[in-house]
Design an enzyme around this catalytic site. Structure first.
Site, PDB file in Angstrom:
ATOM      1  N   ASP A 105       3.145  14.400   6.860  1.00 52.14           N
ATOM      2  CA  ASP A 105       4.449  13.819   6.565  1.00 52.14           C
ATOM      3  C   ASP A 105       5.383  14.145   7.723  1.00 52.14           C
ATOM      4  O   ASP A 105       5.457  15.304   8.140  1.00 52.14           O
ATOM      5  CB  ASP A 105       4.992  14.462   5.288  1.00 52.14           C
ATOM      6  CG  ASP A 105       5.481  13.456   4.289  1.00 52.14           C
ATOM      7  OD1 ASP A 105       6.537  12.858   4.554  1.00 52.14           O
ATOM      8  OD2 ASP A 105       4.819  13.278   3.257  1.00 52.14           O
ATOM      9  N   ASP A 211       9.051   9.914   6.347  1.00 54.18           N
ATOM     10  CA  ASP A 211      10.034  10.035   5.275  1.00 54.18           C
ATOM     11  C   ASP A 211      11.313   9.260   5.600  1.00 54.18           C
ATOM     12  O   ASP A 211      11.874   9.426   6.691  1.00 54.18           O
ATOM     13  CB  ASP A 211      10.362  11.526   5.117  1.00 54.18           C
ATOM     14  CG  ASP A 211      11.153  11.813   3.877  1.00 54.18           C
ATOM     15  OD1 ASP A 211      10.603  11.628   2.782  1.00 54.18           O
ATOM     16  OD2 ASP A 211      12.326  12.224   3.996  1.00 54.18           O
ATOM     17  N   GLU A 268       8.627   5.084   4.989  1.00 53.13           N
ATOM     18  CA  GLU A 268       9.381   4.767   3.770  1.00 53.13           C
ATOM     19  C   GLU A 268      10.554   3.863   4.140  1.00 53.13           C
ATOM     20  O   GLU A 268      11.228   4.114   5.148  1.00 53.13           O
ATOM     21  CB  GLU A 268       9.960   6.047   3.189  1.00 53.13           C
ATOM     22  CG  GLU A 268       9.110   6.733   2.168  1.00 53.13           C
ATOM     23  CD  GLU A 268       9.973   7.708   1.384  1.00 53.13           C
ATOM     24  OE1 GLU A 268       9.865   7.723   0.164  1.00 53.13           O
ATOM     25  OE2 GLU A 268      10.743   8.457   1.997  1.00 53.13           O
ATOM     26  N   HIS A 343       4.789  11.106  -5.425  1.00 50.51           N
ATOM     27  CA  HIS A 343       5.451  12.304  -5.946  1.00 50.51           C
ATOM     28  C   HIS A 343       6.904  12.062  -6.338  1.00 50.51           C
ATOM     29  O   HIS A 343       7.564  12.971  -6.823  1.00 50.51           O
ATOM     30  CB  HIS A 343       5.384  13.406  -4.878  1.00 50.51           C
ATOM     31  CG  HIS A 343       6.134  13.004  -3.645  1.00 50.51           C
ATOM     32  ND1 HIS A 343       5.710  11.980  -2.829  1.00 50.51           N
ATOM     33  CD2 HIS A 343       7.297  13.440  -3.117  1.00 50.51           C
ATOM     34  CE1 HIS A 343       6.589  11.826  -1.858  1.00 50.51           C
ATOM     35  NE2 HIS A 343       7.564  12.704  -2.006  1.00 50.51           N
ATOM     36  N   ASP A 344       7.421  10.859  -6.098  1.00 50.35           N
ATOM     37  CA  ASP A 344       8.809  10.541  -6.469  1.00 50.35           C
ATOM     38  C   ASP A 344       8.875   9.630  -7.691  1.00 50.35           C
ATOM     39  O   ASP A 344       9.962   9.151  -8.043  1.00 50.35           O
ATOM     40  CB  ASP A 344       9.520   9.822  -5.312  1.00 50.35           C
ATOM     41  CG  ASP A 344       9.746  10.733  -4.119  1.00 50.35           C
ATOM     42  OD1 ASP A 344       9.849  11.957  -4.312  1.00 50.35           O
ATOM     43  OD2 ASP A 344       9.815  10.207  -2.988  1.00 50.35           O
TER      44      ASP A 344
END
Ligand code: NOJ
Length: 582
Positions: A105, A211, A268, A343-344
């Site tokens: 990440d 991210d 993202e 995970h969100d």
């Protein structure tokens, strides 16, 4: 039919599938109640057997863990609770030995406030690191009261500006107060990011998930945002920081590095719905990113005032979303990332299939079929492959760990019981905690995530005695094996599933999602049923009346009798999915 546009540019990253690991909840190897890198290494065969090509590890860097690792204090070191850099080296080697690639990440819109750069930056106005972050003087209202530079709302509640007593200025944090935004306008910041990338690529990392990468360029005038929620002073300002003026220039710079290593990239991209703007980032020849994570479908059940405002989601909306992006990317030489969970987000069986406990596993297979056979790179999030579910409805606020839910709870008036009751219902449906409970490895105490007698950092979902990886691996009809079958089928019919076109059938249906994939003369129908009833699909009305071959059936495997799929109407069982050559 004209030659398929996507196949003009074949690429390994189009053909791959990705498995996402969120380390805190994956597997604890040393019984401290939190997952770690050695735990991940112990499960690499399990991931490989799922027919996965790439492992993506969410941030495991040094971090105060205010936002579970998305607040990094050292990009060159690993958090003690997760292990060491040497462990990451072993993990990379373990992936490579098994023919899998490895992604990290890249979290560089912001750092932790404990990063050395920020400590320097906040130490004085003339420190060389001052301009590495975004500092602004206060504004004053007509009564002489100090106010932040603008009215932007922070993702984790309140203003995006935090006052610094010591240097008498505000700094910007689009996320938590402890996550100050980096100033990408300043060339040394970009150079530092490039160095981090090269460091990990040189170590054997095969690419990055980036991210909130579309937030790195802000409108330099920092204007007030329009009022969209009159109930609070702070307003969403994304029109001034999502895909801002210099984004593509910065992405081109990152693209140069990625190209040197033939590295994978997925960025993202929240807030952006404009296809042409997304295409600028992912069109093959522009050399920016391979693909992005679109947010439209994971925000569909948000209410008017956001995530924890009650909202609803229709299958037709989801289908329209898929169709729009499938056909647009196909026609324009772009590429999609295919995902339903991370995970969100809550678990897809609950959010999209809305399945009962009885039909959870039927629904999980159906969702795997419907998602992964579209054109794009499929992402499987830890636990999705065994059909993990949202947290129990009985959870009180004390069980929730994520600052998203916790800060929202704190923002509610203390005596407003009604608002609190509504919030708890919404957290169980949509909070990030739903995707963060420990992976259920077995029916043993703590679901085998951590040792017996240890308290896991977050409660295990109570359904682990029935939903767990050990049972799934043993059962040839489990979702786990079904996912592997789907991912292998995608490779077996690569031309059609990866490079073929996409046509949505039966648009208005709220019960069925049907699409065809076609490449030259090969046409494959992917038909999925999204209810708990037994229902007829009107094949004739969709121009289909017979199939040549059953490639996959979520109930029966491939030995399903063909005659069921001829004639005007085909009967499908609860959450049944079928893949047929037409
Ligand atoms: C997106 C990440 O997925 C999320 O977990 C995090 O809170 C924000 N970006 C901020 O880094």
């Amino acid at each position: 039919m004209a030659g398929p546009r996507n196949s003009n540019h074949r690429a390994w990253w189009k053909e791959s599938s990705v498995y996402q690991i969120w380390p805190a909840s994956f597997k604890d190897s040393n019984d401290d109640g939190i997952g770690d890198i050695s735990g991940i290494i112990s499960k690499l065969d399990y991931i490989k057997d799922l027919a996965i090509d790439i492992v993506w590890l969410c941030p495991a860097f040094k971090s105060p863990q205010v936002d579970m690792g998305y607040d990094i204090s050292d990009y060159y070191d690993i958090a003690d609770e997760y292990g060491t850099v040497a462990d990451v080296d072993k993990l990379i080697a373990g992936c490579h030995e098994r023919g899998m690639k490895f992604l990290m990440d890249l979290v560089v819109n912001h750092t932790s406030d404990q990063h050395e750069w920020f400590k320097q930056s906040r130490s004085s106005k003339d420190n060389p690191y001052r301009d590495w972050y975004i500092w602004k003087p206060a504004k004053y209202d007509e009564n002489g009261n100090r106010q932040p530079p603008n009215n932007w709302f922070c993702r984790f509640q309140g203003s995006v500006w935090e006052w610094d007593e010591h240097t008498q200025e505000y700094y910007l944090h689009l996320y938590a107060v402890e996550q100050p935004d980096l100033n990408w306008e300043n060339p040394p910041v970009r150079k530092a990011v490039h160095d981090i990338m090269r460091f990990w690529l040189d170590k054997g990392c095969d690419g990055f998930r980036m991210d909130v990468i579309n937030l790195i360029s802000k409108d330099q005038s920092y204007p007030d945002a329009p009022i969209t929620n009159p109930n609070r002073p702070w307003q969403w300002g994304h029109m001034y920081y999502a895909n801002g003026p210099r984004l593509h220039e910065y992405l081109q710079e990152l693209g140069e590095i990625l190209k040197d290593y033939d590295a994978f990239s997925v960025g993202e991209m929240p807030f952006v719905k404009d296809e042409k703007e997304v295409l600028r980032a992912v069109q093959f020849e522009r050399n920016e990113l391979n693909m992005i994570f679109n947010f439209e479908h994971v925000n569909m059940d948000y209410g008017k005032y956001g995530q924890f405002d009650p909202g609803s989601l229709q299958l037709t909306d989801l289908k329209n979303f898929f169709e729009r992006w499938q056909t647009f990317m196909y026609a324009n030489d772009g590429w999609n990332a295919l995902y339903l969970e991370n995970h969100d987000n809550p678990r897809s069986i609950d959010r999209y299939a809305k399945a009962s406990e009885e039909h959870g596993l039927d629904a999980s297979k159906m969702l795997a079929t419907a998602l992964a056979l579209q054109a794009g790179t499929p992402f499987v999030y830890q636990g999705q492959e065994i059909g993990m579910r949202n947290v129990p409805k009985s959870w009180g606020i004390e069980e929730y760990k994520d600052l998203g839910a916790v800060n929202h709870w704190k923002s509610l008036p203390k005596d407003d019981k009604e608002a609190q009751a509504i919030a708890l219902v919404e957290y169980q449906k949509k909070s990030r905690d739903n995707g963060r409970t420990p992976v259920q490895w077995s029916a043993a105490e703590n679901a085998g995530f951590t040792g017996p007698g240890v308290k896991p950092w977050m409660s295990v979902n109570t359904n682990y005695t029935t939903v767990n990886a050990e049972a799934a691996v043993k059962d040839p009809h489990s979702t786990y094996h079904y996912w592997a079958t789907v991912l292998k089928l995608r490779k077996q019919y690569l031309d059609t599933f990866v490079y073929g076109d996409f046509t949505l059938l039966d648009k208005p249906s709220q019960e069925f999602f049907a699409y065809t994939r076609q490449y030259d003369d090969q046409k494959i129908l992917v038909l999925s049923h999204w209810t708990e009833k037994t229902l007829d699909w009107d094949a004739a009305a969709n121009g289909v009346n017979t199939a040549k071959q059953v490639l996959l059936n979520s109930y029966e495997g491939t030995d399903e009798a063909l005659p069921r799929f001829s004639g005007d109407k085909w009967t499908l069982r609860p959450y049944e999915a079928v893949v047929l050559i037409l």
